[in-house]
Design a protein around this motif. Structure first.
Motif, PDB file in Angstrom:
ATOM      1  N   GLN A   1       0.776  -1.226   0.000  1.00 21.02           N
ATOM      2  CA  GLN A   1       0.000   0.000   0.000  1.00 21.02           C
ATOM      3  C   GLN A   1       0.815   1.287   0.000  1.00 21.02           C
ATOM      4  O   GLN A   1       0.370   2.288  -0.534  1.00 21.02           O
ATOM      5  CB  GLN A   1      -0.955   0.001   1.213  1.00 21.02           C
ATOM      6  N   ARG A   2       1.993   1.298   0.598  1.00 24.13           N
ATOM      7  CA  ARG A   2       2.628   2.591   0.845  1.00 24.13           C
ATOM      8  C   ARG A   2       4.083   2.695   0.401  1.00 24.13           C
ATOM      9  O   ARG A   2       4.795   3.557   0.854  1.00 24.13           O
ATOM     10  CB  ARG A   2       2.548   2.952   2.334  1.00 24.13           C
ATOM     11  N   PHE A   3       4.553   1.792  -0.428  1.00 22.29           N
ATOM     12  CA  PHE A   3       5.903   1.932  -0.952  1.00 22.29           C
ATOM     13  C   PHE A   3       6.031   1.109  -2.212  1.00 22.29           C
ATOM     14  O   PHE A   3       5.162   0.304  -2.549  1.00 22.29           O
ATOM     15  CB  PHE A   3       6.960   1.497   0.081  1.00 22.29           C
ATOM     16  N   THR A   4       7.115   1.307  -2.914  1.00 18.11           N
ATOM     17  CA  THR A   4       7.367   0.544  -4.133  1.00 18.11           C
ATOM     18  C   THR A   4       8.339  -0.595  -3.827  1.00 18.11           C
ATOM     19  O   THR A   4       9.469  -0.350  -3.427  1.00 18.11           O
ATOM     20  CB  THR A   4       7.978   1.453  -5.219  1.00 18.11           C
ATOM     21  N   PRO A   5       7.900  -1.841  -3.981  1.00 19.66           N
ATOM     22  CA  PRO A   5       8.792  -2.974  -3.704  1.00 19.66           C
ATOM     23  C   PRO A   5       9.777  -3.157  -4.849  1.00 19.66           C
ATOM     24  O   PRO A   5       9.570  -2.570  -5.905  1.00 19.66           O
ATOM     25  CB  PRO A   5       7.823  -4.149  -3.615  1.00 19.66           C
ATOM     26  N   PRO A   6      10.813  -3.991  -4.710  1.00 18.24           N
ATOM     27  CA  PRO A   6      11.067  -4.716  -3.468  1.00 18.24           C
ATOM     28  C   PRO A   6      11.903  -3.905  -2.487  1.00 18.24           C
ATOM     29  O   PRO A   6      12.686  -3.037  -2.899  1.00 18.24           O
ATOM     30  CB  PRO A   6      11.854  -5.932  -3.960  1.00 18.24           C
ATOM     31  N   LEU A   7      11.732  -4.185  -1.229  1.00 19.93           N
ATOM     32  CA  LEU A   7      12.621  -3.657  -0.203  1.00 19.93           C
ATOM     33  C   LEU A   7      13.760  -4.657  -0.008  1.00 19.93           C
ATOM     34  O   LEU A   7      13.615  -5.829  -0.323  1.00 19.93           O
ATOM     35  CB  LEU A   7      11.877  -3.495   1.115  1.00 19.93           C
ATOM     36  N   LYS A   8      14.855  -4.189   0.510  1.00 18.99           N
ATOM     37  CA  LYS A   8      15.983  -5.077   0.757  1.00 18.99           C
ATOM     38  C   LYS A   8      15.948  -5.565   2.200  1.00 18.99           C
ATOM     39  O   LYS A   8      15.915  -4.764   3.131  1.00 18.99           O
ATOM     40  CB  LYS A   8      17.298  -4.347   0.473  1.00 18.99           C
ATOM     41  N   LEU A   9      15.943  -6.870   2.356  1.00 20.67           N
ATOM     42  CA  LEU A   9      15.974  -7.455   3.685  1.00 20.67           C
ATOM     43  C   LEU A   9      17.196  -6.970   4.459  1.00 20.67           C
ATOM     44  O   LEU A   9      17.148  -6.790   5.676  1.00 20.67           O
ATOM     45  CB  LEU A   9      15.968  -8.982   3.567  1.00 20.67           C
ATOM     46  N   ALA A  10      18.264  -6.715   3.736  1.00 24.08           N
ATOM     47  CA  ALA A  10      19.504  -6.256   4.375  1.00 24.08           C
ATOM     48  C   ALA A  10      19.354  -4.888   5.034  1.00 24.08           C
ATOM     49  O   ALA A  10      20.181  -4.498   5.863  1.00 24.08           O
ATOM     50  CB  ALA A  10      20.624  -6.192   3.336  1.00 24.08           C
ATOM     51  N   ASN A  11      18.294  -4.148   4.669  1.00 22.94           N
ATOM     52  CA  ASN A  11      18.072  -2.834   5.270  1.00 22.94           C
ATOM     53  C   ASN A  11      17.454  -2.922   6.658  1.00 22.94           C
ATOM     54  O   ASN A  11      17.351  -1.914   7.356  1.00 22.94           O
ATOM     55  CB  ASN A  11      17.160  -1.985   4.375  1.00 22.94           C
ATOM     56  N   PHE A  12      17.015  -4.106   7.051  1.00 24.18           N
ATOM     57  CA  PHE A  12      16.325  -4.272   8.337  1.00 24.18           C
ATOM     58  C   PHE A  12      17.169  -5.087   9.305  1.00 24.18           C
ATOM     59  O   PHE A  12      17.892  -5.995   8.913  1.00 24.18           O
ATOM     60  CB  PHE A  12      14.965  -4.939   8.117  1.00 24.18           C
ATOM     61  N   ARG A  13      17.035  -4.734  10.585  1.00 23.33           N
ATOM     62  CA  ARG A  13      17.844  -5.397  11.615  1.00 23.33           C
ATOM     63  C   ARG A  13      17.017  -6.054  12.709  1.00 23.33           C
ATOM     64  O   ARG A  13      17.558  -6.798  13.529  1.00 23.33           O
ATOM     65  CB  ARG A  13      18.824  -4.388  12.220  1.00 23.33           C
ATOM     66  N   LEU A  14      15.725  -5.768  12.736  1.00 25.94           N
ATOM     67  CA  LEU A  14      14.883  -6.291  13.810  1.00 25.94           C
ATOM     68  C   LEU A  14      13.454  -6.457  13.299  1.00 25.94           C
ATOM     69  O   LEU A  14      12.984  -5.648  12.497  1.00 25.94           O
ATOM     70  CB  LEU A  14      14.921  -5.335  15.010  1.00 25.94           C
ATOM     71  N   ALA A  15      12.769  -7.503  13.778  1.00 29.77           N
ATOM     72  CA  ALA A  15      11.357  -7.697  13.446  1.00 29.77           C
ATOM     73  C   ALA A  15      10.596  -7.990  14.726  1.00 29.77           C
ATOM     74  O   ALA A  15      10.987  -8.866  15.507  1.00 29.77           O
ATOM     75  CB  ALA A  15      11.179  -8.839  12.454  1.00 29.77           C
ATOM     76  N   ALA A  16       9.521  -7.244  14.952  1.00 31.16           N
ATOM     77  CA  ALA A  16       8.686  -7.412  16.147  1.00 31.16           C
ATOM     78  C   ALA A  16       7.338  -7.996  15.747  1.00 31.16           C
ATOM     79  O   ALA A  16       6.719  -7.537  14.783  1.00 31.16           O
ATOM     80  CB  ALA A  16       8.496  -6.077  16.852  1.00 31.16           C
ATOM     81  N   PHE A  17       6.898  -8.993  16.495  1.00 30.46           N
ATOM     82  CA  PHE A  17       5.660  -9.705  16.182  1.00 30.46           C
ATOM     83  C   PHE A  17       4.694  -9.692  17.360  1.00 30.46           C
ATOM     84  O   PHE A  17       5.094  -9.947  18.498  1.00 30.46           O
ATOM     85  CB  PHE A  17       5.953 -11.178  15.863  1.00 30.46           C
ATOM     86  N   ASP A  18       3.441  -9.449  17.059  1.00 30.97           N
ATOM     87  CA  ASP A  18       2.355  -9.797  17.965  1.00 30.97           C
ATOM     88  C   ASP A  18       2.265 -11.325  17.991  1.00 30.97           C
ATOM     89  O   ASP A  18       2.772 -11.993  17.092  1.00 30.97           O
ATOM     90  CB  ASP A  18       1.060  -9.170  17.421  1.00 30.97           C
ATOM     91  N   MET A  19       1.585 -11.880  18.995  1.00 27.43           N
ATOM     92  CA  MET A  19       1.463 -13.333  19.061  1.00 27.43           C
ATOM     93  C   MET A  19       0.071 -13.819  18.667  1.00 27.43           C
ATOM     94  O   MET A  19      -0.097 -14.496  17.657  1.00 27.43           O
ATOM     95  CB  MET A  19       1.797 -13.845  20.469  1.00 27.43           C
ATOM     96  N   ASP A  20      -0.945 -13.472  19.465  1.00 26.36           N
ATOM     97  CA  ASP A  20      -2.283 -14.032  19.261  1.00 26.36           C
ATOM     98  C   ASP A  20      -2.872 -13.585  17.927  1.00 26.36           C
ATOM     99  O   ASP A  20      -2.920 -12.382  17.629  1.00 26.36           O
ATOM    100  CB  ASP A  20      -3.217 -13.612  20.399  1.00 26.36           C
ATOM    101  N   SER A  21      -3.316 -14.538  17.145  1.00 23.41           N
ATOM    102  CA  SER A  21      -3.898 -14.321  15.810  1.00 23.41           C
ATOM    103  C   SER A  21      -2.886 -13.794  14.790  1.00 23.41           C
ATOM    104  O   SER A  21      -3.260 -13.473  13.669  1.00 23.41           O
ATOM    105  CB  SER A  21      -5.115 -13.387  15.863  1.00 23.41           C
ATOM    106  N   THR A  22      -1.613 -13.711  15.177  1.00 23.87           N
ATOM    107  CA  THR A  22      -0.549 -13.310  14.248  1.00 23.87           C
ATOM    108  C   THR A  22       0.407 -14.486  14.068  1.00 23.87           C
ATOM    109  O   THR A  22       0.412 -15.137  13.034  1.00 23.87           O
ATOM    110  CB  THR A  22       0.184 -12.049  14.741  1.00 23.87           C
ATOM    111  N   LEU A  23       1.196 -14.787  15.073  1.00 24.07           N
ATOM    112  CA  LEU A  23       2.085 -15.948  14.986  1.00 24.07           C
ATOM    113  C   LEU A  23       1.328 -17.251  15.257  1.00 24.07           C
ATOM    114  O   LEU A  23       1.686 -18.300  14.721  1.00 24.07           O
ATOM    115  CB  LEU A  23       3.244 -15.812  15.973  1.00 24.07           C
ATOM    116  N   ILE A  24       0.316 -17.166  16.093  1.00 19.61           N
ATOM    117  CA  ILE A  24      -0.504 -18.349  16.376  1.00 19.61           C
ATOM    118  C   ILE A  24      -1.943 -18.070  15.966  1.00 19.61           C
ATOM    119  O   ILE A  24      -2.341 -16.909  15.806  1.00 19.61           O
ATOM    120  CB  ILE A  24      -0.416 -18.774  17.859  1.00 19.61           C
ATOM    121  N   SER A  25      -2.712 -19.137  15.819  1.00 18.26           N
ATOM    122  CA  SER A  25      -4.040 -19.006  15.209  1.00 18.26           C
ATOM    123  C   SER A  25      -5.134 -18.644  16.197  1.00 18.26           C
ATOM    124  O   SER A  25      -6.265 -18.379  15.795  1.00 18.26           O
ATOM    125  CB  SER A  25      -4.418 -20.318  14.511  1.00 18.26           C
TER     126      SER A  25
END
Length: 231
Positions: free
Chosen positions: A8-32
């Protein structure tokens, strides 16, 4: 356009190498599941608890702390064995969760689990996915039963949206990264503060309010689809 994966808000692709950290919610995100709803289900109280959960995740109840306290009060007296039953019988990882986390770790990113859920479940999920940092709520249990309250921790007692944002920023600073070098993935209204702080925000099977504000929305299929955006 692939409506399963909406950029929605940028032109891909982005480079994975540009990122150093990923934060995740758990309920309904990592688990069902929503763990609090499933604890309530074991206790025969799911309908009342799930209604508050749904309203909170849609953003209709704007005070997450108050919504959590209301739900916890309904669980007072529930045997702690209900937690084991939920973990054993109901907790499942969402499709692509393991693949995405493994790929991000292989690329050198640190992983953060930030949840308005409970340490009983986040400990298991974090160990399974190789999380580097975890923040979640600690249920108070006395005489083998839930008291309907939470334990105070060094940082506070309830991990709400603002605490999720603080945790993302704090962990980024700890590894010498900026928030712009972070990815935030969630599904509910209480994920919006950390998603707003991150350089890349990802909505996974999310509520409409969250989908609209995310840079990437995964509306069907698994979490591994994010890797199509990150090259």
């Amino acid at each position: 356009m692939n409506q399963d994966l909406v950029i929605q808000r940028f032109t891909p692709p982005l480079k994975l190498a540009n990122f150093r950290l990923a934060a995740f919610d758990m309920d309904s995100t990592l688990i069902s599941i929503e763990c609090i709803d499933e604890i309530a289900a074991v206790a025969g109280k799911k309908e009342a608890v799930a209604a508050i959960t749904e309203a909170a995740m849609r953003g209709e109840i704007t005070d997450f702390k108050e919504s959590l306290r209301r739900r916890l009060a309904l669980l007072k007296g529930v045997p702690a064995s209900a937690l084991d039953q939920v973990l054993r019988e109901r907790l499942q990882f969402n499709p692509g969760a393991r693949e995405l986390c493994a790929a991000l770790k292989a690329a050198g990113l640190k992983l953060v689990l930030v949840s308005g859920g409970f340490t009983f479940f986040t400990r298991f999920v974090a160990a399974e996915l190789g999380m580097d940092y975890v923040r979640s709520n600690e249920l108070e249990i006395i005489d083998g039963k839930l008291t309907g309250a939470l334990m105070m921790q060094a940082w506070g007692d309830i991990c709400d949206g603002e605490e999720k944002r603080r945790m993302l920023v704090q962990c980024a600073a700890e590894i010498g990264a900026t928030p712009e070098q972070c990815i935030a993935v969630g599904d509910g209204a209480n994920d919006l503060p950390m998603m707003g702080a991150a350089g890349l925000s990802v909505a996974f099977h999310a509520k409409p309010k969250v989908r609209e504000q995310a840079m990437v929305a995964i509306n069907a299929g698994g979490l591994e689809q994010l890797l199509q955006v990150l090259r």
